[in-house]
Design an enzyme around this catalytic site. Structure first.
Site, PDB file in Angstrom:
ATOM      1  N   ASP A   8       0.859  -1.167   0.000  1.00 30.69           N
ATOM      2  CA  ASP A   8       0.000   0.000   0.000  1.00 30.69           C
ATOM      3  C   ASP A   8       0.909   1.234   0.000  1.00 30.69           C
ATOM      4  O   ASP A   8       2.034   1.192   0.513  1.00 30.69           O
ATOM      5  CB  ASP A   8      -0.889  -0.025   1.244  1.00 30.69           C
ATOM      6  CG  ASP A   8      -1.678   1.248   1.420  1.00 30.69           C
ATOM      7  OD1 ASP A   8      -2.502   1.557   0.544  1.00 30.69           O
ATOM      8  OD2 ASP A   8      -1.456   1.939   2.423  1.00 30.69           O
ATOM      9  N   THR A  12       1.431   3.877   4.318  1.00 35.37           N
ATOM     10  CA  THR A  12       2.320   2.740   4.543  1.00 35.37           C
ATOM     11  C   THR A  12       3.740   3.079   4.102  1.00 35.37           C
ATOM     12  O   THR A  12       4.690   2.988   4.884  1.00 35.37           O
ATOM     13  CB  THR A  12       1.824   1.498   3.783  1.00 35.37           C
ATOM     14  OG1 THR A  12       0.490   1.199   4.203  1.00 35.37           O
ATOM     15  CG2 THR A  12       2.724   0.296   4.044  1.00 35.37           C
ATOM     16  N   ARG A  39      -7.826  13.009   6.013  1.00 32.52           N
ATOM     17  CA  ARG A  39      -7.478  11.631   5.667  1.00 32.52           C
ATOM     18  C   ARG A  39      -8.660  10.690   5.886  1.00 32.52           C
ATOM     19  O   ARG A  39      -8.971   9.852   5.031  1.00 32.52           O
ATOM     20  CB  ARG A  39      -6.270  11.185   6.502  1.00 32.52           C
ATOM     21  CG  ARG A  39      -5.923   9.701   6.414  1.00 32.52           C
ATOM     22  CD  ARG A  39      -5.513   9.286   5.045  1.00 32.52           C
ATOM     23  NE  ARG A  39      -4.992   7.913   5.053  1.00 32.52           N
ATOM     24  CZ  ARG A  39      -4.821   7.173   3.976  1.00 32.52           C
ATOM     25  NH1 ARG A  39      -5.113   7.651   2.785  1.00 32.52           N
ATOM     26  NH2 ARG A  39      -4.334   5.952   4.073  1.00 32.52           N
ATOM     27  N   SER A 116      -2.026   0.559  -5.057  1.00 32.04           N
ATOM     28  CA  SER A 116      -2.644   1.745  -4.462  1.00 32.04           C
ATOM     29  C   SER A 116      -4.026   2.082  -4.999  1.00 32.04           C
ATOM     30  O   SER A 116      -4.377   1.749  -6.137  1.00 32.04           O
ATOM     31  CB  SER A 116      -1.717   2.947  -4.703  1.00 32.04           C
ATOM     32  OG  SER A 116      -2.266   4.137  -4.181  1.00 32.04           O
ATOM     33  N   ASN A 117      -4.775   2.810  -4.159  1.00 36.74           N
ATOM     34  CA  ASN A 117      -6.025   3.428  -4.593  1.00 36.74           C
ATOM     35  C   ASN A 117      -5.764   4.593  -5.543  1.00 36.74           C
ATOM     36  O   ASN A 117      -6.656   5.014  -6.272  1.00 36.74           O
ATOM     37  CB  ASN A 117      -6.817   3.946  -3.384  1.00 36.74           C
ATOM     38  CG  ASN A 117      -7.703   2.878  -2.758  1.00 36.74           C
ATOM     39  OD1 ASN A 117      -8.030   1.872  -3.378  1.00 36.74           O
ATOM     40  ND2 ASN A 117      -8.098   3.099  -1.519  1.00 36.74           N
ATOM     41  N   LYS A 149     -10.040  -0.454  -2.895  1.00 37.40           N
ATOM     42  CA  LYS A 149      -9.857  -1.342  -1.761  1.00 37.40           C
ATOM     43  C   LYS A 149     -10.931  -0.991  -0.717  1.00 37.40           C
ATOM     44  O   LYS A 149     -11.244   0.186  -0.552  1.00 37.40           O
ATOM     45  CB  LYS A 149      -8.486  -1.144  -1.126  1.00 37.40           C
ATOM     46  CG  LYS A 149      -7.293  -1.407  -2.022  1.00 37.40           C
ATOM     47  CD  LYS A 149      -6.035  -1.001  -1.250  1.00 37.40           C
ATOM     48  CE  LYS A 149      -4.778  -1.140  -2.068  1.00 37.40           C
ATOM     49  NZ  LYS A 149      -3.592  -0.739  -1.276  1.00 37.40           N
ATOM     50  N   SER A 173       0.406  -3.327   4.476  1.00 38.39           N
ATOM     51  CA  SER A 173      -0.348  -2.088   4.633  1.00 38.39           C
ATOM     52  C   SER A 173      -0.413  -1.657   6.093  1.00 38.39           C
ATOM     53  O   SER A 173      -0.447  -2.487   6.998  1.00 38.39           O
ATOM     54  CB  SER A 173      -1.773  -2.261   4.095  1.00 38.39           C
ATOM     55  OG  SER A 173      -2.520  -1.073   4.242  1.00 38.39           O
ATOM     56  N   ASN A 175      -3.009   0.112   6.914  1.00 38.00           N
ATOM     57  CA  ASN A 175      -4.449   0.285   7.063  1.00 38.00           C
ATOM     58  C   ASN A 175      -5.114  -1.054   7.379  1.00 38.00           C
ATOM     59  O   ASN A 175      -5.103  -1.963   6.530  1.00 38.00           O
ATOM     60  CB  ASN A 175      -5.038   0.847   5.763  1.00 38.00           C
ATOM     61  CG  ASN A 175      -4.462   2.210   5.419  1.00 38.00           C
ATOM     62  OD1 ASN A 175      -4.582   3.150   6.190  1.00 38.00           O
ATOM     63  ND2 ASN A 175      -3.826   2.307   4.260  1.00 38.00           N
ATOM     64  N   PHE A 177      -8.166  -1.999   7.312  1.00 41.25           N
ATOM     65  CA  PHE A 177      -9.184  -2.406   6.344  1.00 41.25           C
ATOM     66  C   PHE A 177      -8.559  -3.079   5.121  1.00 41.25           C
ATOM     67  O   PHE A 177      -9.147  -3.975   4.509  1.00 41.25           O
ATOM     68  CB  PHE A 177     -10.041  -1.210   5.911  1.00 41.25           C
ATOM     69  CG  PHE A 177      -9.371  -0.254   4.957  1.00 41.25           C
ATOM     70  CD1 PHE A 177      -9.350  -0.497   3.588  1.00 41.25           C
ATOM     71  CD2 PHE A 177      -8.750   0.892   5.424  1.00 41.25           C
ATOM     72  CE1 PHE A 177      -8.734   0.380   2.706  1.00 41.25           C
ATOM     73  CE2 PHE A 177      -8.131   1.776   4.546  1.00 41.25           C
ATOM     74  CZ  PHE A 177      -8.114   1.521   3.189  1.00 41.25           C
ATOM     75  N   ASP A 178      -7.356  -2.654   4.757  1.00 42.88           N
ATOM     76  CA  ASP A 178      -6.651  -3.207   3.602  1.00 42.88           C
ATOM     77  C   ASP A 178      -6.139  -4.611   3.924  1.00 42.88           C
ATOM     78  O   ASP A 178      -6.272  -5.544   3.115  1.00 42.88           O
ATOM     79  CB  ASP A 178      -5.501  -2.276   3.237  1.00 42.88           C
ATOM     80  CG  ASP A 178      -4.977  -2.458   1.822  1.00 42.88           C
ATOM     81  OD1 ASP A 178      -5.577  -3.232   1.058  1.00 42.88           O
ATOM     82  OD2 ASP A 178      -3.975  -1.801   1.482  1.00 42.88           O
TER      83      ASP A 178
END
Length: 222
Positions: A8, A12, A39, A116-117, A149, A173, A175, A177-178
């Site tokens: 990520d 990250t 964010r 990545s997003n 994601k 990551s 995150n 959630f990721d």
């Protein structure tokens, strides 16, 4: 075992609070609050658009989150200042541990990709200015399939695009959630717990490993 490591980017590899200096110059002690709210809203907008099937690129989610945060906190930033903040977001710094760790992981034979997003163009430019673009074998963006994601289709796309087996693929990551999304899609997941106070979501699906930074990850993976 040599693995494919999909990193990520925002939060990250790249410090998304890198805008804090500029925000504090304008807003004083409210700068950190603004940065965190921005964010959080950025991710919320990506999640909501994903559920709605109303995809726009991550840059637009970021700009819309900036506009919302300005309204919510009543900071009344000028359009010029908003443009400057967006420009700053495009040249955020890498965390200090990142260059050394990526170089070591590649030296040990692991394949490293940015995942990545953000759009490929935005991510490539960000990694270039951070001085780490040469550490990656490829850049995979969710923009290629117009999803965000943690949609399972995104992780399936990663495997298809790289032609890799899930059992040898790690999502790295900061995150939760990721990491949860990757595990749900059958990948391994390493959670980079960059803050000792950061909790992991209590969903019952723990990451395969938890590290404090990427140097520790390189030591753990060998």
């Amino acid at each position: 075992m040599k693995a494919t490591l999909a990193f990520d980017v925002y939060g990250t590899l790249i410090d998304t609070h890198g805008v804090i200096v500029e925000l504090e110059a304008e807003l004083g002690e409210r700068g950190m609050e603004f940065s965190q709210r921005w964010r959080d809203k950025q991710l919320e907008y990506a999640f909501r658009r994903g559920l709605m099937g109303a995809y726009v690129d991550f840059g637009q989610c970021t700009r819309e989150a900036l506009e919302f945060t300005d309204r919510a906190l009543r900071t009344e930033l000028s359009e010029r200042h908003k443009d400057r903040l967006m420009a700053t977001y495009a040249r955020l710094p890498a965390f200090p541990d990142v260059p050394e760790a990526l170089a070591e992981l590649r030296r040990r034979g692991h394949t490293c990709v940015a995942f990545s997003n953000g759009t490929r163009e935005a991510v490539k430019a960000l990694l270039e200015q951070a001085g780490i673009v040469d550490c990656f074998d490829d850049i995979v963006s969710v923009d290629e399939i117009k999803r965000f994601k943690p949609d399972p289709a995104v992780y399936a796309h990663l495997r298809t695009r790289l032609e890799v087996d899930a059992s040898k693929t790690w999502l790295v990551s900061s995150n939760p959630f990721d990491a949860i999304g990757a595990r749900h899609a059958g990948l391994h997941a390493a959670w980079v717990r960059r803050s000792a106070e950061a909790p992991f979501d209590p969903w019952g699906g723990e990451p395969d490993c938890t590290v404090s930074d990427l140097v520790e990850l390189s030591e753990r993976l060998g």
